[in-house]
Write a protein that holds these residues in place. Structure first.
Motif, short mmCIF file in Angstrom:
data_model
loop_
_atom_site.label_atom_id
_atom_site.label_comp_id
_atom_site.label_asym_id
_atom_site.label_seq_id
_atom_site.Cartn_x
_atom_site.Cartn_y
_atom_site.Cartn_z
N ARG A 1 -16.87 -2.78 -1.88
CA ARG A 1 -17.98 -3.10 -2.75
C ARG A 1 -18.49 -1.97 -3.53
N LEU A 2 -18.54 -0.71 -2.94
CA LEU A 2 -19.14 0.43 -3.68
C LEU A 2 -17.99 0.63 -4.92
N ARG A 3 -16.77 0.65 -4.62
CA ARG A 3 -15.88 0.80 -5.41
C ARG A 3 -15.84 -0.12 -6.67
N PHE A 4 -16.02 -1.31 -6.51
CA PHE A 4 -16.20 -2.35 -7.36
C PHE A 4 -17.79 -2.00 -8.19
N GLU B 1 -28.60 -0.35 -1.96
CA GLU B 1 -27.67 -0.75 -1.00
C GLU B 1 -26.97 0.51 -0.24
N PHE B 2 -26.73 1.49 -0.88
CA PHE B 2 -25.85 2.63 -0.50
C PHE B 2 -26.52 3.96 -0.30
N ASN B 3 -27.84 3.95 -0.97
CA ASN B 3 -28.79 5.23 -0.89
C ASN B 3 -27.96 6.32 -1.41
N ILE B 4 -27.50 6.23 -2.76
CA ILE B 4 -26.70 7.28 -3.28
C ILE B 4 -26.95 6.99 -4.50
N SER B 5 -26.71 8.12 -5.31
CA SER B 5 -26.97 8.36 -6.77
C SER B 5 -25.84 7.35 -7.40
N PRO B 6 -26.21 6.52 -8.48
CA PRO B 6 -25.23 5.92 -9.36
C PRO B 6 -24.32 6.68 -9.98
N ASP B 7 -24.80 8.02 -10.41
CA ASP B 7 -23.97 8.92 -11.24
C ASP B 7 -22.78 9.49 -10.60
N VAL B 8 -22.57 8.78 -9.35
CA VAL B 8 -21.34 9.54 -8.59
C VAL B 8 -20.00 9.12 -9.41
N ALA B 9 -19.05 10.13 -9.47
CA ALA B 9 -17.85 9.85 -10.37
C ALA B 9 -16.90 8.79 -9.35
N PHE B 10 -16.40 8.07 -10.17
CA PHE B 10 -15.52 7.04 -9.42
C PHE B 10 -14.22 7.82 -8.58
N VAL C 1 -26.92 -2.88 -11.98
CA VAL C 1 -26.04 -2.53 -11.09
C VAL C 1 -26.52 -1.06 -10.44
N GLU C 2 -27.22 -0.16 -11.34
CA GLU C 2 -27.68 1.18 -10.78
C GLU C 2 -28.70 0.99 -9.79
N GLU C 3 -29.86 0.16 -9.89
CA GLU C 3 -30.57 -0.08 -8.68
C GLU C 3 -30.00 -0.63 -7.70
N ILE C 4 -29.04 -1.65 -7.54
CA ILE C 4 -28.10 -2.05 -6.55
C ILE C 4 -27.75 -0.97 -5.69
N ILE C 5 -26.92 -0.15 -6.57
CA ILE C 5 -26.18 1.12 -5.66
C ILE C 5 -27.16 1.81 -5.22
N ILE D 1 -19.32 0.75 -8.69
CA ILE D 1 -19.13 1.88 -9.61
C ILE D 1 -18.22 1.42 -10.83
N LYS D 2 -17.03 0.68 -10.66
CA LYS D 2 -16.19 0.22 -11.70
C LYS D 2 -17.26 -0.52 -12.65
N VAL D 3 -17.98 -1.38 -12.37
CA VAL D 3 -18.72 -2.31 -13.12
C VAL D 3 -19.81 -1.31 -13.93
N LEU D 4 -20.36 -0.26 -13.36
CA LEU D 4 -21.42 0.53 -13.89
C LEU D 4 -20.52 1.26 -15.08
N HIS D 5 -19.24 1.77 -14.70
CA HIS D 5 -18.80 2.76 -15.66
C HIS D 5 -18.17 1.78 -16.96
N SER D 6 -17.91 0.43 -16.79
CA SER D 6 -17.62 -0.44 -17.61
C SER D 6 -18.84 -0.65 -18.53
N TYR D 7 -20.06 -0.93 -17.92
CA TYR D 7 -21.05 -1.15 -18.65
C TYR D 7 -21.52 -0.05 -19.49
N LYS D 8 -21.53 1.19 -19.00
CA LYS D 8 -21.71 2.33 -19.78
C LYS D 8 -20.91 2.58 -21.27
N LYS D 9 -19.73 1.93 -21.01
CA LYS D 9 -18.77 2.26 -21.87
C LYS D 9 -18.87 0.97 -23.00
N ALA D 10 -19.42 -0.09 -22.74
CA ALA D 10 -19.71 -1.17 -23.44
C ALA D 10 -21.00 -1.66 -23.88
#
Length: 344
Positions: free
Chosen positions: A147-150, A120-129, A113-117, A152-161
């Motif tokens: 799509r971006l909100r989704f 697709e959006f040319n931004i850092s995946p470290d952006v806060a939700f 998902v980090e690579e996708i962000i 970022i939500k996926v990425l945060h969930s992945y990092k937590k689990a």
């Protein structure tokens, strides 16, 4: 009491020697806990009178062509044992391959998902939700922003689990034509935190699936609904949405004209309702499911089918007609084009 050799030889009018031996070994293992060593050492002849009578009844049913899975009430699927009975389709290895494809795809989706962000959006995946509202203010159209909100939500969930087998924000999965529940239950157990709904026209199939879910500690739930009625409900009542991330189905796809090439025990014992479609309309169920998926899948959701290799081209064209993209076909272990997936 007959010997092991006599038992399997009694099945050779229906099965070749190798298959007959495998069937009898399965019976002796499941019913009496016998290992191959026990069989070789002649333990079959040490069965009690009651056990011997029970074995004779089992062999008689097998000689009549009844599948061993129905006789024993059990079928192995994707590393688990499911209860089966007449009225539900016996799970096949090809269907387990379909489940594996779904699970592997989910894992790839979350891990990449980090690579996708970035791409697709040319931004850092470290952006806060909470900081992504800035992109809404920049005038991004609704679908891109959602799509971006989704993601970022996926990425945060992945990092937590990160410790879990998979990580996702509770993906919603619908299995249409669930039968024994083998697909729904397998996905519910192999994709943690998923919400899985299995649907079948047969009330008895839903009962079997519910029993399997309980025995295997799955949270999948099952509803008795006809797919065609379900489609009409979705078309007429747009306020009641299922909204799934994944829809999967192994619908009836064998044409009546193909019966001549099928095993007699399948024709005599497995449910026609789960197997056959009219020769003049081989995509009857696929069209209804694809239309349902076009309405009820979330954006970028995935539709998975087990397909008839004879109609791979027609199935692909039908999906394109409903606006699906990224359509892929996958071969099964026997080299047949057996699985298809598409993105909404």
């Amino acid at each position: 009491m007959k010997t092991y050799q006599q038992l399997w030889q009694s099945l050779t009018p229906l099965y070749d020697a190798g298959e007959a031996q495998a069937i009898v070994r399965t019976v002796l293992d499941v019913e009496y806990g016998m290992t191959l060593t026990d069989i070789i050492c002649g333990k079959v002849n040490e069965l009690s009178s009651d056990e011997g009578r029970n074995l004779e009844e089992i062999i008689t049913r097998l000689q009549n062509g009844e599948p061993v899975q129905y006789v024993l009430g059990k079928a192995d699927f994707a590393g688990r044992t499911f209860h089966v009975e007449p009225g539900v389709l016996i799970p096949r290895p090809e269907t387990a391959e379909l489940c594996q494809w779904i699970v592997e795809t989910q894992k790839e989706n979350w891990e990449n998902v980090e690579e996708i962000i970035r791409k697709e959006f040319n931004i850092s995946p470290d952006v806060a939700f909470e900081d992504i509202n800035i992109f809404k203010e920049k005038g991004w159209f609704k679908r891109k922003y959602s799509r971006l909100r989704f993601l970022i939500k996926v990425l945060h969930s992945y990092k937590k689990a990160r410790h879990s087998k998979l990580a996702s924000p509770r993906p919603r999965i619908i299995d249409l034509g669930t039968g024994s529940g083998c697909i729904a239950i397998t996905l519910s157990l192999d994709i943690p935190d998923s919400e899985v709904l299995g649907i079948d026209i047969s009330d008895s199939a839903c009962n079997v699936a519910t029993k399997n879910a309980k025995q295997l500690a799955s949270r999948a739930i099952f509803k008795n609904v006809d797919i065609f009625d379900l489609l009409e409900m979705c078309k007429t009542n747009r306020e009641d949405h299922f909204k799934a991330d994944i829809i999967v189905s192994n619908p009836p796809y064998i044409c009546e004209k193909e019966k001549a090439d099928m095993e007699k025990n399948v024709l005599d014992y497995e449910p026609d309702l789960a197997l056959f479609v009219p020769d003049e309309d081989p995509l009857k169920f696929y069209r209804a499911i694809a239309e349902f998926a076009s309405l009820e899948l979330r954006s970028w959701g995935m539709l998975y089918f087990e397909i008839n290799p004879l109609y791979e081209k027609e199935t692909r064209e039908m999906l394109e007609g409903f606006g699906f993209k990224n359509i892929e076909t996958k071969e099964d272990a026997f080299g047949k084009k057996r699985m298809m997936r598409a993105m909404k």
